[in-house]
Design a protein around this motif. Structure first.
Motif, mmCIF file in Angstrom:
data_model
loop_
_atom_site.group_PDB
_atom_site.id
_atom_site.type_symbol
_atom_site.label_atom_id
_atom_site.label_comp_id
_atom_site.label_asym_id
_atom_site.label_seq_id
_atom_site.Cartn_x
_atom_site.Cartn_y
_atom_site.Cartn_z
ATOM 1 N N VAL A 79 0.858 -1.185 0.000
ATOM 2 C CA VAL A 79 0.000 0.000 0.000
ATOM 3 C C VAL A 79 0.892 1.233 0.000
ATOM 4 O O VAL A 79 2.064 1.176 0.411
ATOM 5 C CB VAL A 79 -0.959 0.036 1.211
ATOM 6 C CG1 VAL A 79 -1.943 -1.121 1.159
ATOM 7 C CG2 VAL A 79 -0.196 0.009 2.522
ATOM 8 N N ASP A 80 0.347 2.353 -0.447
ATOM 9 C CA ASP A 80 1.057 3.624 -0.415
ATOM 10 C C ASP A 80 0.490 4.499 0.691
ATOM 11 O O ASP A 80 -0.596 4.231 1.227
ATOM 12 C CB ASP A 80 0.952 4.335 -1.764
ATOM 13 C CG ASP A 80 1.722 3.609 -2.861
ATOM 14 O OD1 ASP A 80 2.685 2.889 -2.536
ATOM 15 O OD2 ASP A 80 1.349 3.760 -4.039
ATOM 16 N N ALA A 81 1.196 5.565 1.007
ATOM 17 C CA ALA A 81 0.793 6.420 2.122
ATOM 18 C C ALA A 81 -0.545 7.101 1.881
ATOM 19 O O ALA A 81 -1.223 7.495 2.837
ATOM 20 C CB ALA A 81 1.874 7.465 2.401
ATOM 21 N N ASP A 82 -0.932 7.252 0.624
ATOM 22 C CA ASP A 82 -2.219 7.889 0.318
ATOM 23 C C ASP A 82 -3.347 6.874 0.163
ATOM 24 O O ASP A 82 -4.411 7.196 -0.367
ATOM 25 C CB ASP A 82 -2.112 8.751 -0.939
ATOM 26 C CG ASP A 82 -1.699 7.964 -2.175
ATOM 27 O OD1 ASP A 82 -1.417 6.753 -2.057
ATOM 28 O OD2 ASP A 82 -1.649 8.573 -3.265
ATOM 29 N N GLU A 83 -3.128 5.653 0.672
ATOM 30 C CA GLU A 83 -4.128 4.594 0.565
ATOM 31 C C GLU A 83 -4.525 4.081 1.944
ATOM 32 O O GLU A 83 -3.688 3.983 2.841
ATOM 33 C CB GLU A 83 -3.566 3.444 -0.286
ATOM 34 C CG GLU A 83 -3.259 3.868 -1.718
ATOM 35 C CD GLU A 83 -2.550 2.827 -2.539
ATOM 36 O OE1 GLU A 83 -2.590 2.919 -3.774
ATOM 37 O OE2 GLU A 83 -1.937 1.913 -1.951
ATOM 38 N N HIS A 84 -5.807 3.760 2.084
ATOM 39 C CA HIS A 84 -6.347 3.250 3.346
ATOM 40 C C HIS A 84 -6.991 1.893 3.119
ATOM 41 O O HIS A 84 -7.672 1.679 2.113
ATOM 42 C CB HIS A 84 -7.403 4.205 3.908
ATOM 43 C CG HIS A 84 -6.869 5.545 4.287
ATOM 44 N ND1 HIS A 84 -7.678 6.583 4.698
ATOM 45 C CD2 HIS A 84 -5.603 6.030 4.333
ATOM 46 C CE1 HIS A 84 -6.942 7.654 4.965
ATOM 47 N NE2 HIS A 84 -5.681 7.332 4.747
ATOM 48 N N VAL A 85 -6.785 0.982 4.059
ATOM 49 C CA VAL A 85 -7.402 -0.344 4.022
ATOM 50 C C VAL A 85 -8.586 -0.338 4.983
ATOM 51 O O VAL A 85 -8.387 -0.359 6.209
ATOM 52 C CB VAL A 85 -6.401 -1.444 4.407
ATOM 53 C CG1 VAL A 85 -7.083 -2.816 4.382
ATOM 54 C CG2 VAL A 85 -5.190 -1.432 3.485
ATOM 55 N N PRO A 86 -9.821 -0.304 4.490
ATOM 56 C CA PRO A 86 -10.978 -0.317 5.389
ATOM 57 C C PRO A 86 -11.141 -1.687 6.051
ATOM 58 O O PRO A 86 -10.602 -2.694 5.568
ATOM 59 C CB PRO A 86 -12.154 0.011 4.461
ATOM 60 C CG PRO A 86 -11.690 -0.373 3.109
ATOM 61 C CD PRO A 86 -10.207 -0.194 3.077
ATOM 62 N N PRO A 87 -11.887 -1.764 7.155
ATOM 63 C CA PRO A 87 -12.016 -3.028 7.897
ATOM 64 C C PRO A 87 -12.514 -4.190 7.060
ATOM 65 O O PRO A 87 -12.029 -5.318 7.220
ATOM 66 C CB PRO A 87 -13.005 -2.675 9.019
ATOM 67 C CG PRO A 87 -12.825 -1.201 9.235
ATOM 68 C CD PRO A 87 -12.532 -0.636 7.876
ATOM 69 N N ALA A 88 -13.481 -3.958 6.179
ATOM 70 C CA ALA A 88 -14.013 -5.073 5.374
ATOM 71 C C ALA A 88 -12.944 -5.659 4.469
ATOM 72 O O ALA A 88 -12.868 -6.885 4.279
ATOM 73 C CB ALA A 88 -15.212 -4.596 4.552
ATOM 74 N N LEU A 89 -12.099 -4.811 3.894
ATOM 75 C CA LEU A 89 -11.008 -5.303 3.051
ATOM 76 C C LEU A 89 -9.973 -6.032 3.898
ATOM 77 O O LEU A 89 -9.445 -7.075 3.484
ATOM 78 C CB LEU A 89 -10.356 -4.149 2.295
ATOM 79 C CG LEU A 89 -9.131 -4.497 1.446
ATOM 80 C CD1 LEU A 89 -9.459 -5.569 0.408
ATOM 81 C CD2 LEU A 89 -8.566 -3.243 0.764
ATOM 82 N N ALA A 90 -9.666 -5.513 5.078
ATOM 83 C CA ALA A 90 -8.705 -6.181 5.961
ATOM 84 C C ALA A 90 -9.172 -7.592 6.299
ATOM 85 O O ALA A 90 -8.389 -8.552 6.264
ATOM 86 C CB ALA A 90 -8.512 -5.353 7.233
ATOM 87 N N GLU A 91 -10.462 -7.744 6.614
ATOM 88 C CA GLU A 91 -11.007 -9.061 6.934
ATOM 89 C C GLU A 91 -10.928 -9.993 5.728
ATOM 90 O O GLU A 91 -10.591 -11.178 5.864
ATOM 91 C CB GLU A 91 -12.454 -8.925 7.409
ATOM 92 C CG GLU A 91 -12.594 -8.210 8.746
ATOM 93 C CD GLU A 91 -14.045 -7.987 9.122
ATOM 94 O OE1 GLU A 91 -14.932 -8.510 8.399
ATOM 95 O OE2 GLU A 91 -14.294 -7.291 10.122
#
Length: 251
Positions: A79-91
């Motif tokens: 991932v890059d610094a301007d990207e976020h992993v939301p909880p649903a994607l993490a799961e």
């Protein structure tokens, strides 16, 4: 248990890095590659418990391969610094790596310009609707270019994930234009080193038309109004600007 590293490569990202790292707690480890950083990125990474790799690299592929080599787990999530992993994607990521028989998977992306979600029209080297960011450590090697390096894969591609990564790609239209200038300058340097100019001017005029059509029509950029038009325009201009800079500039 299958293990996962979240890999983040940064250069002076003290403003965006905290919100990225705080969403990576689901990984078994976080590795942050610091490329020529002079701000507080190092301190921030350490505050989040990340393992640090520091250095100076001129090419994107080199620094990303260095980061992958530093990962100590079965799987890697880039991932890059301007990207976020939301909880649903993490799961979903944890679930996929626990049972996947494949070497790598693409992740769909939601791109934001400022606070505006812009889902359609990305591509043609100027944005990503999806990216191959989840892979077994030995599966992925980056090429040696400065911008948009090629990829070498070992092993089979699996199904695309369902949940989306959040990518805060540009602050506004001015930021998009600055990115176009930066990308085309880096691409021109790669072309000059190989003794190329990415075809002739006429061929790049044709390429401009085909890229604009691809982004604005085939990929639905028209659905995004003015944002879709500027995305298609930047995608169309990228090869022409790279060609002209490679041909007429010395550095």
């Amino acid at each position: 248990m299958t293990t996962l590293t979240a890999l983040v490569v940064v250069c002076n990202e003290e403003k965006r890095l905290p919100s990225c790292l705080e969403k990576l707690g689901f990984a078994d480890e976080v590795v942050v590659v610091l490329d020529k950083c002079t701000d507080r990125s190092r301190e921030i990474a350490l505050e989040f418990g990340a393992r640090i790799v520091e250095g100076t690299w001129d090419r994107e592929g080199e620094r990303r391969n260095t980061g992958i080599a530093a990962c100590a787990t079965d799987w890697v999530l880039e991932v890059d610094a301007d990207e976020h992993v939301p909880p649903a994607l993490a799961e979903e990521i944890r679930r996929v790596i626990a049972g996947s028989a494949f070497a790598w998977h693409e992740i769909p992306v939601d791109n934001f310009i400022g606070e505006r979600l812009v889902r359609h029209g990305w591509g043609a080297s100027y944005g990503k609707a999806a990216y191959p960011g989840l892979f077994r450590k030995e599966a992925k090697t980056w090429g040696n270019d400065r911008v948009h390096p090629s990829l070498v894969w070992r092993g089979a591609k699996g199904p695309m994930l369902e949940n989306r990564l959040l990518h805060y790609v540009d602050k506004n239209i001015s930021d998009m234009i600055r990115r176009l200038d930066s990308y085309s300058t880096a691409r021109a340097r790669d072309l000059r080193e190989r003794g190329e100019t990415w075809g002739g001017t006429l061929s790049n005029v044709r390429r401009m038309a085909s890229r604009f059509f691809k982004c604005y029509v085939r990929r639905g950029g028209w659905k995004e109004g003015g944002y879709g038009f500027i995305i298609a325009t930047c995608a169309a201009l990228y090869p022409m600007l790279s060609h002209l800079k490679a041909k007429h500039e010395k550095e």
